[in-house]
Design a protein around this motif. Structure first.
Motif, PDB file in Angstrom:
ATOM      1  N   GLU A 111       0.834  -1.195   0.000  1.00 36.79           N
ATOM      2  CA  GLU A 111       0.000   0.000   0.000  1.00 36.79           C
ATOM      3  C   GLU A 111       0.873   1.251   0.000  1.00 36.79           C
ATOM      4  O   GLU A 111       1.901   1.289   0.669  1.00 36.79           O
ATOM      5  CB  GLU A 111      -0.928   0.006   1.213  1.00 36.79           C
ATOM      6  CG  GLU A 111      -1.962  -1.107   1.160  1.00 36.79           C
ATOM      7  CD  GLU A 111      -2.871  -1.137   2.378  1.00 36.79           C
ATOM      8  OE1 GLU A 111      -2.722  -0.292   3.292  1.00 36.79           O
ATOM      9  OE2 GLU A 111      -3.746  -2.021   2.413  1.00 36.79           O
ATOM     10  N   LEU A 114      -1.350   8.245  -1.085  1.00 42.11           N
ATOM     11  CA  LEU A 114      -1.355   9.415  -1.961  1.00 42.11           C
ATOM     12  C   LEU A 114      -2.206  10.492  -1.301  1.00 42.11           C
ATOM     13  O   LEU A 114      -3.264  10.196  -0.743  1.00 42.11           O
ATOM     14  CB  LEU A 114      -1.960   9.086  -3.329  1.00 42.11           C
ATOM     15  CG  LEU A 114      -1.185   8.151  -4.235  1.00 42.11           C
ATOM     16  CD1 LEU A 114      -1.975   7.900  -5.530  1.00 42.11           C
ATOM     17  CD2 LEU A 114       0.182   8.706  -4.560  1.00 42.11           C
ATOM     18  N   TYR A 118      -3.907  14.523  -6.164  1.00 38.72           N
ATOM     19  CA  TYR A 118      -2.624  13.905  -6.487  1.00 38.72           C
ATOM     20  C   TYR A 118      -2.393  13.983  -7.990  1.00 38.72           C
ATOM     21  O   TYR A 118      -3.312  14.229  -8.771  1.00 38.72           O
ATOM     22  CB  TYR A 118      -2.573  12.455  -6.021  1.00 38.72           C
ATOM     23  CG  TYR A 118      -3.713  11.617  -6.565  1.00 38.72           C
ATOM     24  CD1 TYR A 118      -3.643  11.040  -7.821  1.00 38.72           C
ATOM     25  CD2 TYR A 118      -4.869  11.438  -5.823  1.00 38.72           C
ATOM     26  CE1 TYR A 118      -4.690  10.310  -8.330  1.00 38.72           C
ATOM     27  CE2 TYR A 118      -5.923  10.704  -6.320  1.00 38.72           C
ATOM     28  CZ  TYR A 118      -5.824  10.142  -7.585  1.00 38.72           C
ATOM     29  OH  TYR A 118      -6.874   9.428  -8.091  1.00 38.72           O
ATOM     30  N   HIS A 122       1.114   9.344 -10.670  1.00 37.47           N
ATOM     31  CA  HIS A 122       1.534   8.588  -9.485  1.00 37.47           C
ATOM     32  C   HIS A 122       0.585   7.412  -9.240  1.00 37.47           C
ATOM     33  O   HIS A 122       1.014   6.283  -9.019  1.00 37.47           O
ATOM     34  CB  HIS A 122       1.592   9.493  -8.252  1.00 37.47           C
ATOM     35  CG  HIS A 122       2.694  10.504  -8.321  1.00 37.47           C
ATOM     36  ND1 HIS A 122       2.650  11.689  -7.639  1.00 37.47           N
ATOM     37  CD2 HIS A 122       3.869  10.506  -9.000  1.00 37.47           C
ATOM     38  CE1 HIS A 122       3.750  12.377  -7.889  1.00 37.47           C
ATOM     39  NE2 HIS A 122       4.499  11.682  -8.709  1.00 37.47           N
ATOM     40  N   ARG A 123      -0.728   7.666  -9.312  1.00 34.29           N
ATOM     41  CA  ARG A 123      -1.693   6.588  -9.108  1.00 34.29           C
ATOM     42  C   ARG A 123      -1.589   5.527 -10.195  1.00 34.29           C
ATOM     43  O   ARG A 123      -1.549   4.342  -9.904  1.00 34.29           O
ATOM     44  CB  ARG A 123      -3.123   7.134  -9.053  1.00 34.29           C
ATOM     45  CG  ARG A 123      -4.138   6.026  -8.722  1.00 34.29           C
ATOM     46  CD  ARG A 123      -5.567   6.479  -8.933  1.00 34.29           C
ATOM     47  NE  ARG A 123      -5.805   7.065 -10.240  1.00 34.29           N
ATOM     48  CZ  ARG A 123      -5.925   6.380 -11.378  1.00 34.29           C
ATOM     49  NH1 ARG A 123      -5.831   5.064 -11.383  1.00 34.29           N
ATOM     50  NH2 ARG A 123      -6.131   7.007 -12.513  1.00 34.29           N
ATOM     51  N   LEU A 126       1.470   3.330  -9.716  1.00 40.92           N
ATOM     52  CA  LEU A 126       1.300   2.386  -8.608  1.00 40.92           C
ATOM     53  C   LEU A 126       0.407   1.221  -9.008  1.00 40.92           C
ATOM     54  O   LEU A 126       0.751   0.050  -8.776  1.00 40.92           O
ATOM     55  CB  LEU A 126       0.739   3.101  -7.381  1.00 40.92           C
ATOM     56  CG  LEU A 126       1.652   4.162  -6.766  1.00 40.92           C
ATOM     57  CD1 LEU A 126       0.900   4.959  -5.712  1.00 40.92           C
ATOM     58  CD2 LEU A 126       2.908   3.526  -6.188  1.00 40.92           C
ATOM     59  N   PRO A 133      -2.946   1.988  -4.057  1.00 48.77           N
ATOM     60  CA  PRO A 133      -2.976   3.351  -3.530  1.00 48.77           C
ATOM     61  C   PRO A 133      -4.043   3.476  -2.444  1.00 48.77           C
ATOM     62  O   PRO A 133      -5.138   2.923  -2.564  1.00 48.77           O
ATOM     63  CB  PRO A 133      -3.345   4.209  -4.732  1.00 48.77           C
ATOM     64  CG  PRO A 133      -3.293   3.333  -5.925  1.00 48.77           C
ATOM     65  CD  PRO A 133      -3.388   1.926  -5.447  1.00 48.77           C
ATOM     66  N   TYR A 135      -5.725   6.740   0.087  1.00 49.87           N
ATOM     67  CA  TYR A 135      -5.842   8.174  -0.112  1.00 49.87           C
ATOM     68  C   TYR A 135      -6.112   8.933   1.183  1.00 49.87           C
ATOM     69  O   TYR A 135      -6.858   8.474   2.035  1.00 49.87           O
ATOM     70  CB  TYR A 135      -6.972   8.472  -1.102  1.00 49.87           C
ATOM     71  CG  TYR A 135      -6.792   7.741  -2.404  1.00 49.87           C
ATOM     72  CD1 TYR A 135      -5.956   8.245  -3.391  1.00 49.87           C
ATOM     73  CD2 TYR A 135      -7.426   6.521  -2.627  1.00 49.87           C
ATOM     74  CE1 TYR A 135      -5.769   7.573  -4.588  1.00 49.87           C
ATOM     75  CE2 TYR A 135      -7.246   5.841  -3.828  1.00 49.87           C
ATOM     76  CZ  TYR A 135      -6.428   6.361  -4.799  1.00 49.87           C
ATOM     77  OH  TYR A 135      -6.235   5.692  -5.978  1.00 49.87           O
TER      78      TYR A 135
END
Length: 171
Positions: A111, A114, A118, A122-123, A126, A133, A135
């Motif tokens: 895990e 983020l 964001y 990045h998401r 991942l 991710p 949040y």
């Protein structure tokens, strides 16, 4: 041809989607680092001269020693941080550095926290690597971190959090 299982996690960047929409409208693209200016003559001549001198091969993975030294020197001048060139890693930009770091540090189902809003890349990076991710929402206009909200998402599977400062896309 059979595609990989992770191919379904690949998505178009929102920045690129905005570029396409801008092009359709004949707008000015302010969504990404696109420059429509001519390359300065000195840059063209410098590249040409370097190639004529035989500087046209792959560089060391960690970057050229002279560049790593210059970065270490700048860290000292600008931030009063003492590092040696061996501590500097030159990447092919933030995107490549982020992907490489994730590949090196994360396993599927790890895990990663983020902070919302964001940066979509990045998401998508991942999820393409099988990381999960989680949040924590930051609320406008201050974008302050609620430590209780952060603690609530931390589990035994939490491996990392992405700190993007200034936060992209909120500034």
């Amino acid at each position: 041809m059979k595609l990989s299982q992770r191919s379904g996690t690949i998505e178009q960047s929102h920045i690129r989607s905005m570029t396409r929409a801008c092009n359709v409208m004949n707008g000015i693209n302010m969504a990404q680092g696109v420059c429509d200016l001519e390359v300065p003559r000195a840059v063209i001549e410098g590249a040409y001269g370097a190639m004529n001198e035989g500087i046209n091969i792959y560089t060391p993975t960690e970057g050229l020693p002279r560049l790593r030294q210059a970065i270490a020197d700048k860290m000292k001048r600008f931030y009063e941080v003492d590092i040696v060139p061996e501590q500097v890693l030159v990447s092919d930009g933030a995107t490549g550095a982020f992907y490489t770091a994730c590949m090196a540090l994360l396993n599927p189902l790890d895990e990663v926290i983020l902070f919302e809003p964001y940066y979509g890349y990045h998401r998508s990076t991942l999820t393409s690597l099988g990381a999960v991710p989680t949040y924590v929402r930051l609320e406008a206009p201050e974008w302050k971190l609620d430590m209780d909200a952060l603690e609530a998402v931390v589990t035994s599977k939490t491996r990392a959090m992405v700190i993007c400062n200034p936060a992209n896309p909120s500034g």
